[in-house]
Design an enzyme around this catalytic site. Structure first.
Site, PDB file in Angstrom:
ATOM      1  N   LEU A 180      27.064   7.286  36.788  1.00  0.00           N
ATOM      2  CA  LEU A 180      27.808   6.335  36.111  1.00  0.00           C
ATOM      3  C   LEU A 180      27.091   5.634  35.074  1.00  0.00           C
ATOM      4  CD1 LEU A 180      30.854   5.326  35.548  1.00  0.00           C
ATOM      5  CD2 LEU A 180      30.763   4.211  37.807  1.00  0.00           C
ATOM      6  N   SER A 238      21.551   1.357  32.123  1.00  0.00           N
ATOM      7  CA  SER A 238      20.952  -0.061  31.780  1.00  0.00           C
ATOM      8  C   SER A 238      21.735  -1.808  31.476  1.00  0.00           C
ATOM      9  CB  SER A 238      19.844   0.044  30.830  1.00  0.00           C
ATOM     10  OG  SER A 238      20.576  -0.196  29.693  1.00  0.00           O
ATOM     11  N   GLY A 256      26.310  -2.319  34.181  1.00  0.00           N
ATOM     12  CA  GLY A 256      26.149  -2.489  36.175  1.00  0.00           C
ATOM     13  C   GLY A 256      27.882  -2.584  36.677  1.00  0.00           C
ATOM     14  N   TRP A 273      18.789   3.882  37.505  1.00  0.00           N
ATOM     15  CA  TRP A 273      19.829   3.915  39.055  1.00  0.00           C
ATOM     16  C   TRP A 273      20.524   5.138  39.394  1.00  0.00           C
ATOM     17  CZ3 TRP A 273      21.684  -0.692  36.127  1.00  0.00           C
ATOM     18  CH2 TRP A 273      21.030  -1.313  35.659  1.00  0.00           C
ATOM     19  N   THR A 326      21.113   7.874  41.842  1.00  0.00           N
ATOM     20  CA  THR A 326      20.409   8.069  43.459  1.00  0.00           C
ATOM     21  C   THR A 326      20.746  10.362  43.709  1.00  0.00           C
ATOM     22  OG1 THR A 326      22.020   6.539  44.417  1.00  0.00           O
ATOM     23  CG2 THR A 326      21.804   8.017  45.368  1.00  0.00           C
ATOM     24  N   TYR A 358      38.023   7.914  33.643  1.00  0.00           N
ATOM     25  CA  TYR A 358      37.773   6.374  35.078  1.00  0.00           C
ATOM     26  C   TYR A 358      37.880   6.575  35.898  1.00  0.00           C
ATOM     27  CZ  TYR A 358      39.910   1.259  34.976  1.00  0.00           C
ATOM     28  OH  TYR A 358      39.915   0.460  36.166  1.00  0.00           O
ATOM     29  N   ASN A 378      35.868   4.154  45.240  1.00  0.00           N
ATOM     30  CA  ASN A 378      36.275   3.580  46.460  1.00  0.00           C
ATOM     31  C   ASN A 378      36.312   4.684  47.111  1.00  0.00           C
ATOM     32  OD1 ASN A 378      37.726   1.767  44.680  1.00  0.00           O
ATOM     33  ND2 ASN A 378      39.103   2.806  44.344  1.00  0.00           N
ATOM     34  N   GLU A 409      27.364   0.551  45.110  1.00  0.00           N
ATOM     35  CA  GLU A 409      28.540   1.232  44.597  1.00  0.00           C
ATOM     36  C   GLU A 409      30.046  -0.431  44.680  1.00  0.00           C
ATOM     37  OE1 GLU A 409      30.208   4.711  46.621  1.00  0.00           O
ATOM     38  OE2 GLU A 409      27.980   5.174  46.062  1.00  0.00           O
ATOM     39  N   ASN A 451      30.277  -9.200  44.809  1.00  0.00           N
ATOM     40  CA  ASN A 451      30.969 -10.280  44.052  1.00  0.00           C
ATOM     41  C   ASN A 451      32.186  -9.672  43.735  1.00  0.00           C
ATOM     42  OD1 ASN A 451      29.951 -13.020  45.488  1.00  0.00           O
ATOM     43  ND2 ASN A 451      28.597 -12.720  42.958  1.00  0.00           N
TER      44      ASN A 451
END
Length: 413
Positions: A154, A157, A160, A186, A188, A262, A270, A393, A397
């Site tokens: 997902l 650069s 985020g 990024w 995984t 989406y 979630n 994930e 914030n």
């Protein structure tokens, strides 16, 4: 009113019978942390596996930033990569809570191995199991349960926290195929993965409604793995660029429906947040468990330092935070399993546990003193591993923002 109800003769016998039955069954209301026999067996099995198979490899994997291939095979052999996949596909046929238990137990020893299992189970497997066609489920769930690592693509650069400001495009061709172009960052498990769930924008004019999820295999000539990140922590888990260069996929490679990417990503994230909460919970428990014995043995002024009031206040406070994290995480998992809305609980669990992980690791280094600052003790690695919990994930914030939105939404009902 309540007093009248209790004193009503009709209700007195009901209450008495209820109490009597509860005293006999001992199961009137189960604590949140109660595990079934199957879940308890899983917890014990994974704990033993982590101590016997993972622990001896942790130091080398961290130093080299490489996952041990034999250990990856062991994860599949133990069915830990397909925990809640049906046994008809070769999975363990357990529940979501089973994944959470395994993630927590692995993280007590190595959070890097834990996140490999986490992404596989809570993101990739769940998305394909829920949204995949019959053909996709038959093909990919069998692979994911037995021998193939999955990856969830997902982030970019430029996207985020604003995860859906995607630059990756999927352009439909006259023959019905789609051509994907863009770079994911990024990601995984990217280095080891054989199956990727890739989010791409089919129609940018539609905003998030133009985003579609595609299943792309690693042998697709248009997909290649780019730079591998040299990370602060969770170093045995690969984090890489995934480059899509005229990557051709078929309409049958769409996961779910056109424009549903989406929804698929949000629901997956979630659930994934409960997984990260479990990872950070396990990390906090792991560093705590590795520190307390030293405090009991180490003596200053003729007494074990664990008996000093300042120390006691510190580790007692950590114990409260860790147990609160366990309650939040298990509660979120149980609510999710019950089919009820769980976004509020998932965000609270991730927020709290990621905070506690860093707090616990830092406090344990302080309690250990000089040895805690060396690589002889695991606390410094746990400390490095802990920071990412507040980043991936959904940052802390973002979790606060989600929690606030849920409060306002419920208040306005």
């Amino acid at each position: 009113m309540i007093k009248k109800l209790i004193l009503d003769p009709k209700n007195v016998s009901i209450i008495k019978n209820g109490i009597r039955n509860y005293s006999k069954s001992k199961s009137f209301i189960q604590p949140i942390t109660t595990l079934s026999e199957e879940e308890t067996l899983l917890k014990e099995t994974v704990a033993n596996f982590a101590n016997e198979k993972v622990r001896p490899l942790v130091k080398v994997m961290d130093e080299t930033s490489e996952l041990n291939k034999g250990l990856l095979k062991d994860l599949f052999d133990m069915n830990l990569m397909g925990i809640d996949i049906s046994d008809s596909y070769g999975g363990a046929n357990m529940n979501f809570m089973g994944s959470i238990i395994a993630i927590e137990e692995l993280a007590k020893v190595d959070p890097a191995i834990s996140v490999i299992v986490d992404v596989q189970n809570t993101l990739v497997n769940n998305c394909i199991n829920r949204y995949g066609s019959i053909q996709q489920r038959e093909k990919y769930l069998s692979m994911l349960a037995t021998n193939t690592v999955g990856s969830f693509c997902l982030s970019e650069s430029g996207s985020g926290s604003d995860a859906f400001a995607l630059a990756t495009r999927a352009v439909r061709q006259s023959d019905g195929t789609f051509v994907l172009n863009g770079t994911k960052q990024w990601i995984t498990n990217a280095k080891e993965a054989g199956v990727f769930i890739v989010m791409a924008n089919v129609d940018p004019s539609q905003g998030y409604k133009g985003i579609t999820a595609f299943i792309v295999e690693s042998n697709n000539p248009g997909l290649r793995i780019g730079k591998k990140e040299d990370k602060l922590g969770i170093r045995a888990s690969s984090t890489c660029e995934v480059i899509l260069d005229n990557c051709v996929v078929k309409p049958t490679d769409i996961l779910g429906e056109l424009g549903r990417g989406y929804k698929i990503a949000i629901e997956g994230l979630n659930e994934g947040r409960i997984g990260i909460a479990a990872q950070m919970l396990g990390l906090a428990q792991g560093v705590f468990d590795s520190t307390i014995p030293y405090l009991m043995e180490r003596k200053q002024f003729g007494k074990p330092i664990a008996t000093f009031q300042g120390m006691q206040f510190t580790y007692a406070d950590l114990a409260v935070d860790i147990e609160a994290g366990r309650l939040l995480t298990y509660n979120a998992a149980r609510i999710k399993e019950a089919g009820l809305p769980f976004v509020f609980q998932a965000s609270m669990a991730k927020l709290h546990c990621s905070r506690v992980a860093e707090k616990a690791a830092s406090a344990c280094i302080s309690m250990l003193g000089g040895v805690g600052f060396t690589k002889e003790f695991p606390a410094e690695k746990f400390f490095r591993d802990s920071k990412v919990g507040q980043i991936y994930e959904g940052t802390s914030n973002i979790q606060l923002q989600t929690i606030a939105k849920e409060i306002v939404k419920n208040f306005n009902k």
